[in-house]
Design a protein around this motif. Structure first.
Motif, PDB file in Angstrom:
ATOM      1  N   TYR A 152       0.822  -1.135   0.098  1.00  0.00           N
ATOM      2  CA  TYR A 152      -0.057  -0.100  -0.055  1.00  0.00           C
ATOM      3  C   TYR A 152       0.943   1.232  -0.013  1.00  0.00           C
ATOM      4  O   TYR A 152       0.691   2.426  -0.643  1.00  0.00           O
ATOM      5  N   ALA A 153       1.908   1.193   0.772  1.00  0.00           N
ATOM      6  CA  ALA A 153       2.732   2.320   0.630  1.00  0.00           C
ATOM      7  C   ALA A 153       3.436   2.440  -0.544  1.00  0.00           C
ATOM      8  O   ALA A 153       3.757   3.764  -1.039  1.00  0.00           O
ATOM      9  N   ASP A 154       3.874   1.355  -1.259  1.00  0.00           N
ATOM     10  CA  ASP A 154       4.761   1.546  -2.645  1.00  0.00           C
ATOM     11  C   ASP A 154       3.341   2.314  -3.569  1.00  0.00           C
ATOM     12  O   ASP A 154       3.889   3.278  -4.609  1.00  0.00           O
ATOM     13  N   LEU A 155       2.184   1.811  -3.487  1.00  0.00           N
ATOM     14  CA  LEU A 155       1.049   2.463  -4.476  1.00  0.00           C
ATOM     15  C   LEU A 155       0.792   3.725  -4.107  1.00  0.00           C
ATOM     16  O   LEU A 155       0.598   4.790  -5.089  1.00  0.00           O
ATOM     17  N   SER A 156       0.983   4.420  -2.880  1.00  0.00           N
ATOM     18  CA  SER A 156       0.838   5.628  -2.424  1.00  0.00           C
ATOM     19  C   SER A 156       2.212   6.596  -3.087  1.00  0.00           C
ATOM     20  O   SER A 156       1.624   7.739  -3.532  1.00  0.00           O
ATOM     21  N   LEU A 157       3.170   5.884  -3.176  1.00  0.00           N
ATOM     22  CA  LEU A 157       4.347   6.755  -3.654  1.00  0.00           C
ATOM     23  C   LEU A 157       4.280   7.037  -5.103  1.00  0.00           C
ATOM     24  O   LEU A 157       4.622   7.750  -5.854  1.00  0.00           O
ATOM     25  N   LYS A 158       3.586   5.749  -5.905  1.00  0.00           N
ATOM     26  CA  LYS A 158       3.318   5.897  -7.363  1.00  0.00           C
ATOM     27  C   LYS A 158       2.147   6.787  -7.621  1.00  0.00           C
ATOM     28  O   LYS A 158       2.211   7.586  -8.722  1.00  0.00           O
ATOM     29  N   TYR A 159       1.002   6.763  -6.898  1.00  0.00           N
ATOM     30  CA  TYR A 159      -0.376   7.354  -7.524  1.00  0.00           C
ATOM     31  C   TYR A 159      -0.495   8.459  -6.643  1.00  0.00           C
ATOM     32  O   TYR A 159      -1.611   9.138  -7.060  1.00  0.00           O
ATOM     33  N   ASN A 160      -0.248   8.710  -5.583  1.00  0.00           N
ATOM     34  CA  ASN A 160      -0.624  10.048  -4.774  1.00  0.00           C
ATOM     35  C   ASN A 160      -0.438  11.363  -5.372  1.00  0.00           C
ATOM     36  O   ASN A 160       0.529  11.666  -5.930  1.00  0.00           O
ATOM     37  N   CYS A 161      -1.605  12.056  -5.497  1.00  0.00           N
ATOM     38  CA  CYS A 161      -1.488  13.461  -6.015  1.00  0.00           C
ATOM     39  C   CYS A 161      -2.563  14.420  -5.505  1.00  0.00           C
ATOM     40  O   CYS A 161      -3.389  13.778  -4.708  1.00  0.00           O
ATOM     41  N   ALA A 162      -2.753  15.631  -5.729  1.00  0.00           N
ATOM     42  CA  ALA A 162      -3.849  16.365  -5.278  1.00  0.00           C
ATOM     43  C   ALA A 162      -5.288  15.808  -5.445  1.00  0.00           C
ATOM     44  O   ALA A 162      -6.086  16.047  -4.560  1.00  0.00           O
ATOM     45  N   GLY A 163      -5.543  15.275  -6.620  1.00  0.00           N
ATOM     46  CA  GLY A 163      -6.919  14.597  -6.687  1.00  0.00           C
ATOM     47  C   GLY A 163      -6.988  13.203  -6.486  1.00  0.00           C
ATOM     48  O   GLY A 163      -8.187  12.734  -6.447  1.00  0.00           O
ATOM     49  N   LEU A 164      -6.041  12.416  -6.094  1.00  0.00           N
ATOM     50  CA  LEU A 164      -6.052  11.201  -5.593  1.00  0.00           C
ATOM     51  C   LEU A 164      -5.112  10.892  -4.408  1.00  0.00           C
ATOM     52  O   LEU A 164      -3.823  10.869  -4.282  1.00  0.00           O
ATOM     53  N   ARG A 165      -5.716  10.630  -3.239  1.00  0.00           N
ATOM     54  CA  ARG A 165      -4.983  10.434  -2.008  1.00  0.00           C
ATOM     55  C   ARG A 165      -5.368   9.255  -1.510  1.00  0.00           C
ATOM     56  O   ARG A 165      -6.431   8.451  -1.697  1.00  0.00           O
ATOM     57  N   PHE A 166      -4.390   8.959  -0.727  1.00  0.00           N
ATOM     58  CA  PHE A 166      -4.579   7.338   0.157  1.00  0.00           C
ATOM     59  C   PHE A 166      -4.324   7.718   1.709  1.00  0.00           C
ATOM     60  O   PHE A 166      -3.868   8.578   2.361  1.00  0.00           O
ATOM     61  N   GLY A 167      -5.223   7.035   2.302  1.00  0.00           N
ATOM     62  CA  GLY A 167      -5.361   7.222   3.875  1.00  0.00           C
ATOM     63  C   GLY A 167      -5.560   5.815   4.515  1.00  0.00           C
ATOM     64  O   GLY A 167      -5.730   4.802   3.736  1.00  0.00           O
ATOM     65  N   LYS A 168      -5.413   5.745   5.728  1.00  0.00           N
ATOM     66  CA  LYS A 168      -5.446   4.527   6.530  1.00  0.00           C
ATOM     67  C   LYS A 168      -6.027   4.993   7.802  1.00  0.00           C
ATOM     68  O   LYS A 168      -6.108   6.105   8.308  1.00  0.00           O
ATOM     69  N   VAL A 169      -6.951   3.959   8.356  1.00  0.00           N
ATOM     70  CA  VAL A 169      -7.636   4.311   9.774  1.00  0.00           C
ATOM     71  C   VAL A 169      -7.528   2.955  10.495  1.00  0.00           C
ATOM     72  O   VAL A 169      -7.876   1.798   9.899  1.00  0.00           O
ATOM     73  N   ASP A 170      -7.073   2.817  11.754  1.00  0.00           N
ATOM     74  CA  ASP A 170      -7.049   1.855  12.607  1.00  0.00           C
ATOM     75  C   ASP A 170      -8.279   1.324  13.187  1.00  0.00           C
ATOM     76  O   ASP A 170      -8.605   2.014  14.126  1.00  0.00           O
TER      77      ASP A 170
END
Length: 303
Positions: A177-195
């Motif tokens: 998931y961290a690797d995907l966030s590095l590749k695709y994160n931008c202002a219009g596409l964000r990645f989040g997590k909740v425990d």
């Protein structure tokens, strides 16, 4: 050629693997995995053990022990077919090896079996698998911030992972998931997590069961304007997760990340153009004001 490439890749990553293997969790797990082998093969100790071998050699495996070890190998191979990271492969090997060791020790001597089982319980309670620590573009939510953040901007698409620290599947999925966030994160596409293991209200609100039997952890949910668009794994009418493999290829395909990323980049460009136009219009409005001030000052001088 493929073998040479694999060896070169292994040697290149050897320092990282070396640091990874030196962690207490893996060192302890390794010694617990080979515990029965050490007891059965150690001179001076193995001579006092019981055996069912016809030749009476108590320092070698009997046919039942070989059968258990072969069954262990088959189980590990079957489980590792669905493993997506090295941590999952190693974790499956350690888990089922400990189960096999417990069976072998109980079969050999009930006192050894009880001792090994007590060591396993102590290990589970005191030694946790290491969590992923590495680069990522992920925002961590709490029960008070998740709703506000998801609904803040309807133009932003969020992919949120619902996870729990005690789940081995979530821990194995963390680097993917961290690797995907590095590749695709931008202002219009964000990645989040909740425990959800920590925030139980969030799990109820978003209908993500934390029960190990439901197999809903981890869950990836796509949000647009605060509304859920899709989730993986999907859940049937009985509340059970439909089997789904959490690898990078499946996530990119199911969530259509390539297309969403391109659309988000276009959205960023349009926002930048609008901001430039607004700045230019403000500057143009400011320039006439300056001209009028100069004219008024000149008229005052003439008077």
């Amino acid at each position: 050629m493929g073998l040479i490439t694999g060896v070169c890749a292994f040697l290149y990553h050897l320092p990282q693997i070396y640091k990874w293997l030196l962690k207490p969790y893996y060192i302890t797990s390794f010694f617990m995995t080979i515990a029965f082998l050490v007891v059965r093969k150690t001179p001076g100790l193995c001579e006092h053990l019981a055996t069912q071998r016809e030749d009476g050699n108590s320092c070698d495996f009997d046919w039942r022990e070989v059968e258990i070890l072969m069954f262990l190998s088959a189980i590990v191979m079957m489980k590792n077919r669905r493993a997506i990271t090295l941590e999952q492969h190693i974790g499956n090997l350690f888990l089922f090896s400990k189960v096999a060791n417990a069976i072998l020790f109980f079969r050999l001597d009930i006192r050894l079996g009880i001792l090994y089982l007590a060591l396993c319980v102590a290990f589970v309670m005191t030694c946790k698998p290491p969590l992923y620590v590495g680069p990522e573009y992920i925002k961590y939510f709490s029960d008070k911030t998740i709703d506000e953040e998801l609904q803040k901007d309807s133009r932003v698409t969020w992919i949120v992972e619902f996870y729990a620290n005690w789940s081995s599947d979530c821990q194995s999925f963390a680097p993917v998931y961290a690797d995907l966030s590095l590749k695709y994160n931008c202002a219009g596409l964000r990645f989040g997590k909740v425990d959800v293991g920590r925030y139980g209200e969030v799990s109820q609100r978003y209908k993500v069961s934390t029960s190990p039997l439901s197999k809903q952890l981890p869950s990836l949910v796509l949000f647009q304007g605060g509304q859920e668009i899709m989730r993986r794994p999907a859940v049937d009418s009985k509340g059970r997760a439909i089997s789904w493999t959490f690898n990078e290829e499946n996530i990119i395909r199911e969530f259509d990340l390539n297309e969403r990323f391109q659309k988000s980049k276009k959205l960023n460009k349009s926002r930048a153009l609008k901001e430039e136009k607004q700045q230019n219009s403000h500057q143009e409005e400011a320039e006439p004001d300056a001209d009028t001030q100069e004219q008024s000052s000149e008229s005052k001088k003439d008077k």
